[in-house]
Design an enzyme around this catalytic site. Structure first.
Site, mmCIF file in Angstrom:
data_model
loop_
_atom_site.group_PDB
_atom_site.id
_atom_site.type_symbol
_atom_site.label_atom_id
_atom_site.label_comp_id
_atom_site.label_asym_id
_atom_site.label_seq_id
_atom_site.Cartn_x
_atom_site.Cartn_y
_atom_site.Cartn_z
ATOM 1 N N TYR A 134 0.829 -1.209 0.000
ATOM 2 C CA TYR A 134 0.000 0.000 0.000
ATOM 3 C C TYR A 134 0.865 1.262 0.000
ATOM 4 O O TYR A 134 0.621 2.201 -0.776
ATOM 5 C CB TYR A 134 -0.897 -0.033 1.227
ATOM 6 C CG TYR A 134 -1.827 1.137 1.399
ATOM 7 C CD1 TYR A 134 -2.978 1.251 0.630
ATOM 8 C CD2 TYR A 134 -1.577 2.114 2.355
ATOM 9 C CE1 TYR A 134 -3.844 2.315 0.798
ATOM 10 C CE2 TYR A 134 -2.438 3.183 2.542
ATOM 11 C CZ TYR A 134 -3.566 3.279 1.757
ATOM 12 O OH TYR A 134 -4.426 4.333 1.939
ATOM 13 N N LYS B 155 0.985 4.048 -2.956
ATOM 14 C CA LYS B 155 0.576 5.422 -2.686
ATOM 15 C C LYS B 155 1.717 6.413 -2.916
ATOM 16 O O LYS B 155 1.478 7.559 -3.324
ATOM 17 C CB LYS B 155 0.045 5.533 -1.259
ATOM 18 C CG LYS B 155 -1.308 4.846 -1.054
ATOM 19 C CD LYS B 155 -2.373 5.365 -1.993
ATOM 20 C CE LYS B 155 -3.769 4.922 -1.600
ATOM 21 N NZ LYS B 155 -4.797 5.377 -2.562
#
Length: 303
Positions: free
Chosen positions: A155, A159
């Site tokens: 993640y 991001k």
């Protein structure tokens, strides 16, 4: 903020932050394409928006591949005549520490967040360039992408990549009057409810209907999903025409501009550096004030 005449696609907008973004854009006058992977969820979100007087239609697709991205663009053009705004929000979580993370855990998250942002932004940019009237790409990042976060290799990497893409596309699309910005949101969602310091406070606010306390809204920058949506509306508007290539944080009462990575300390050595010279110089020189890493643990004020 007036978005009358604009058409927006919001990926992952069946619930949570994405739904709040879609509702805010519609409330400001934009026609909105709601996207999620579940038909019932999409239909419910569209019904909520139209019941409030907004214009919306749905597109069921799992964001990641080019076909899904094109479907979203085509839906906007077919239903509303154009595409002016893309909010790339869709995402999933597969949290595990490095030594327990599988190839599938990593690939699934990167495919939806990073590849999905790429394919949707590419399809949107092609359409916006063809229209010749400019546009807005709003890419949703995370504090994890700015600082890293325990158990979120996949993640955090995705991001961080989204912010890098925003900076790159801001350069590439500037001549077409298409702005590109990354938003770094913090809000009371299913994910933040799992944080021990936040959970009881969020639960108490939901039980009583009282607002979240000041320390949470100001110091931690955590509030409702509606608090975050205002930034999406601004970035979709003509008022943000000169804002591009930025990573902007919002949550609770807090609005922030994240710094771009830059050299913090520099030392020079004629002829270059040997390993021994770096070791001798590091602690008292370039490495004297190392950067922190990870999202700081929230701390409630002492009673």
């Amino acid at each position: 903020m007036d978005l009358q005449g604009k058409v927006a696609v919001v990926t992952g907008s069946g619930r949570g932050l994405g739904l709040a973004y879609a509702q805010a854009l519609a409330a400001a006058g934009a026609a909105v394409v709601v996207n999620d992977v579940d038909r019932a969820t999409v239909d419910a979100a569209v019904a909520t928006i139209t019941a409030a007087g907004g214009r919306a239609t749905g597109a069921v697709a799992a964001v990641s591949d080019s076909e899904a991205a094109q479907l979203l663009v085509d839906t906007a053009v077919t239903e509303f005549g154009s595409l002016d705004v893309l909010v790339s929000n869709a995402g999933i979580l597969r949290d595990r520490v490095l030594w327990k993370m599988t190839d599938e855990d990593f690939d699934d998250v990167v495919r939806v967040h990073l590849r999905g942002t790429f394919t949707c932004a590419r399809a949107a940019a092609i359409r916006m360039r063809e229209q010749g009237t400019g546009g807005r790409l709003v890419l949703i990042s995370s504090p994890a992408g700015q600082r890293g976060n325990f158990g979120q290799t996949n993640y955090a990497a995705a991001k961080a990549g989204i912010v890098a893409m925003a900076r790159t596309w801001a350069m590439e699309l500037s001549r077409a009057d298409i702005t590109v910005n990354a938003v770094v949101p913090v809000a009371a969602t299913e994910m933040t409810r799992t944080i021990p310091a936040f959970a009881p406070v969020i639960e108490e606010a939901e039980r009583t209907g009282n607002p979240l306390p000041d320390w949470l809204r100001k110091e931690e920058g955590l509030g409702t999903v509606e608090d975050v949506a205002a930034l999406i509306t601004f970035l979709a508007s003509d008022d943000s025409k000169d804002v591009t290539g930025q990573a902007i944080g919002i949550g609770g009462d807090r609005l922030a501009l994240w710094a771009h990575p830059r050299e913090k300390a520099v030392a020079l050595a004629d002829g270059g550096w040997s390993a021994d010279a770096i070791a001798a110089q590091w602690q008292g020189g370039v490495g004297a004030e190392p950067e922190t890493y990870g999202i700081p643990a929230p701390k409630a004020p002492e009673a």
